[in-house]
Motif scaffolding. Structure first.
Motif, mmCIF file in Angstrom:
data_model
loop_
_atom_site.group_PDB
_atom_site.id
_atom_site.type_symbol
_atom_site.label_atom_id
_atom_site.label_comp_id
_atom_site.label_asym_id
_atom_site.label_seq_id
_atom_site.Cartn_x
_atom_site.Cartn_y
_atom_site.Cartn_z
ATOM 1 N N LYS A 157 114.762 43.404 -11.701
ATOM 2 C CA LYS A 157 116.008 43.847 -12.325
ATOM 3 C C LYS A 157 117.020 42.716 -12.417
ATOM 4 O O LYS A 157 117.797 42.637 -13.389
ATOM 5 C CB LYS A 157 116.600 45.018 -11.538
ATOM 6 C CG LYS A 157 117.914 45.526 -12.099
ATOM 7 C CD LYS A 157 118.529 46.602 -11.204
ATOM 8 C CE LYS A 157 117.700 47.862 -11.206
ATOM 9 N NZ LYS A 157 118.380 48.976 -10.502
ATOM 10 N N SER A 158 117.040 41.837 -11.450
ATOM 11 C CA SER A 158 118.032 40.761 -11.406
ATOM 12 C C SER A 158 117.471 39.426 -11.882
ATOM 13 O O SER A 158 118.004 38.374 -11.530
ATOM 14 C CB SER A 158 118.575 40.605 -9.981
ATOM 15 O OG SER A 158 119.274 41.764 -9.583
ATOM 16 N N SER A 159 116.416 39.463 -12.676
ATOM 17 C CA SER A 159 115.771 38.226 -13.119
ATOM 18 C C SER A 159 115.909 38.051 -14.623
ATOM 19 O O SER A 159 116.194 39.005 -15.344
ATOM 20 C CB SER A 159 114.290 38.242 -12.734
ATOM 21 O OG SER A 159 113.565 39.090 -13.616
ATOM 22 N N PRO A 160 115.665 36.844 -15.132
ATOM 23 C CA PRO A 160 115.716 36.618 -16.581
ATOM 24 C C PRO A 160 114.638 37.367 -17.354
ATOM 25 O O PRO A 160 114.735 37.484 -18.569
ATOM 26 C CB PRO A 160 115.536 35.098 -16.711
ATOM 27 C CG PRO A 160 115.869 34.537 -15.370
ATOM 28 C CD PRO A 160 115.478 35.584 -14.383
ATOM 29 N N VAL A 161 113.607 37.858 -16.658
ATOM 30 C CA VAL A 161 112.519 38.588 -17.326
ATOM 31 C C VAL A 161 112.639 40.082 -17.075
ATOM 32 O O VAL A 161 111.639 40.806 -17.071
ATOM 33 C CB VAL A 161 111.130 38.060 -16.888
ATOM 34 C CG1 VAL A 161 110.937 36.635 -17.338
ATOM 35 C CG2 VAL A 161 110.960 38.174 -15.363
ATOM 36 N N GLY A 165 120.258 40.480 -14.775
ATOM 37 C CA GLY A 165 119.064 40.524 -15.601
ATOM 38 C C GLY A 165 119.330 39.877 -16.950
ATOM 39 O O GLY A 165 120.394 39.303 -17.198
ATOM 40 N N LEU A 166 118.373 39.996 -17.851
ATOM 41 C CA LEU A 166 118.515 39.363 -19.161
ATOM 42 C C LEU A 166 119.718 39.903 -19.934
ATOM 43 O O LEU A 166 120.453 39.117 -20.546
ATOM 44 C CB LEU A 166 117.223 39.531 -19.963
ATOM 45 C CG LEU A 166 117.187 38.845 -21.329
ATOM 46 C CD1 LEU A 166 117.459 37.340 -21.192
ATOM 47 C CD2 LEU A 166 115.849 39.098 -22.019
ATOM 48 N N ASN A 211 120.198 50.642 -22.114
ATOM 49 C CA ASN A 211 120.403 51.325 -20.841
ATOM 50 C C ASN A 211 121.348 50.560 -19.924
ATOM 51 O O ASN A 211 122.130 51.156 -19.167
ATOM 52 C CB ASN A 211 119.053 51.522 -20.147
ATOM 53 C CG ASN A 211 119.148 52.377 -18.900
ATOM 54 O OD1 ASN A 211 119.845 53.377 -18.878
ATOM 55 N ND2 ASN A 211 118.446 51.970 -17.851
ATOM 56 N N VAL A 212 121.294 49.236 -19.995
ATOM 57 C CA VAL A 212 122.096 48.416 -19.084
ATOM 58 C C VAL A 212 123.543 48.275 -19.558
ATOM 59 O O VAL A 212 124.441 48.037 -18.760
ATOM 60 C CB VAL A 212 121.435 47.031 -18.914
ATOM 61 C CG1 VAL A 212 122.331 46.071 -18.144
ATOM 62 C CG2 VAL A 212 120.100 47.179 -18.196
#
Length: 279
Positions: free
Chosen positions: A125-129, A189-190, A174-175
């Motif tokens: 969730k907290s990554s670039p992918v 995240g991204l 959603n984000v």
């Protein structure tokens, strides 16, 4: 209904859970499953969605409490974190068992979809992918539905690609309501890296691409119904963002953009069922 049961229902992310489960059931009926086959698909997808939603709320309870998310039952104290975690474990265990009532190949893909969704909950969730688990999990859904048919036929590539594009678009939509809260609790995240404008553009483009893939993918010329679905996919995100701004002004959460994605997903599946050209 007891407070614990109600808390579990609210912690399951009921809107997307119901929407994805209904989509899976409609698709199962459309590709030719018998009623027991439809029931197996619906049960598997429902268990997977419950496991994902409950895991998300159990893991995010601390962050949700920190930003005052009173709509989250764990953070609000309406249900215990341990209760939600146990429910998530039960649902996650049930998912492959229910999928095995179809065939082992289909069960494998259902399990891959669940594991991908759980990897989004932590740590991606907290990554670039962060978009990758959404694309994989949504892509495996129609693959599971088709493979669950007798003989495990190969799912059409255009169907899997369209679902993956839809899932990626759903991630950005959603984000969007949570960008500010996520920034306060260290989630990057991204979508957070692209920002609100970039995420809106990404959601709209991916949603439109998914619908075009569903319209152009099957053999034969696209129907007027297909082009109508493309038109809906083009106008739904802007309408969702407009609704989200209105909700923000009224003091609510701007979730209309994600609801627009769910509406388009339902329309896309109805289009598939009506076309009769899936497998």
């Amino acid at each position: 209904m007891s407070s614990t049961v109600l808390g579990l229902v609210r912690a399951s992310h009921p809107e997307p859970t119901v929407a994805v489960t209904v989509v899976a059931g409609l698709l199962a009926q459309g590709v030719g499953h018998s009623w027991p086959g439809v029931a197996a698909v619906v049960g598997t997808v429902l268990a997977s969605q419950l496991a994902t939603g409950w895991t998300n709320d159990a893991l995010d309870a601390g962050r949700d409490a920190a930003v005052g998310r009173t709509d989250k039952p764990v953070a609000a104290g309406a249900v215990r974190r341990r209760t939600v975690a146990v429910a998530a474990a039960v649902a996650a265990t049930a998912t492959p068992l229910l999928a095995l009532t179809t065939n082992p190949v289909a069960a494998l893909w259902a399990t891959v979809g669940l594991l991908s969704a759980l990897l989004y909950d932590w740590p991606l969730k907290s990554s670039p992918v962060s978009v990758l688990p959404y694309a994989v999990s949504f892509g495996t859904l129609p693959a599971f539905v088709v493979l669950a048919l007798p003989g495990a036929p190969t799912p059409p590539a255009w169907l899997v690609a369209a679902a993956a594009l839809l899932g990626a678009g759903a991630h950005f939509a959603n984000v969007l309501p949570d960008l500010a809260d996520d920034a306060r609790t260290g989630v990057r995240g991204l979508p957070h890296r692209l920002g609100p404008t970039g995420s809106r553009v990404a959601a709209a483009g991916l949603l439109l691409a998914a619908t075009v893939a569903l319209v152009a993918g099957p053999p034969g010329p696209p129907s007027w119904l297909g082009w109508s679905a493309v038109a809906v996919a083009a106008v739904a995100p802007p309408l969702g963002w407009y609704g989200g701004r209105a909700a923000t002004r009224a003091g609510g959460r701007p979730v209309a953009a994600f609801r627009a994605v769910m509406v388009v997903a339902l329309i896309d599946v109805v289009l598939l069922v009506a076309s009769g050209r899936v497998v």
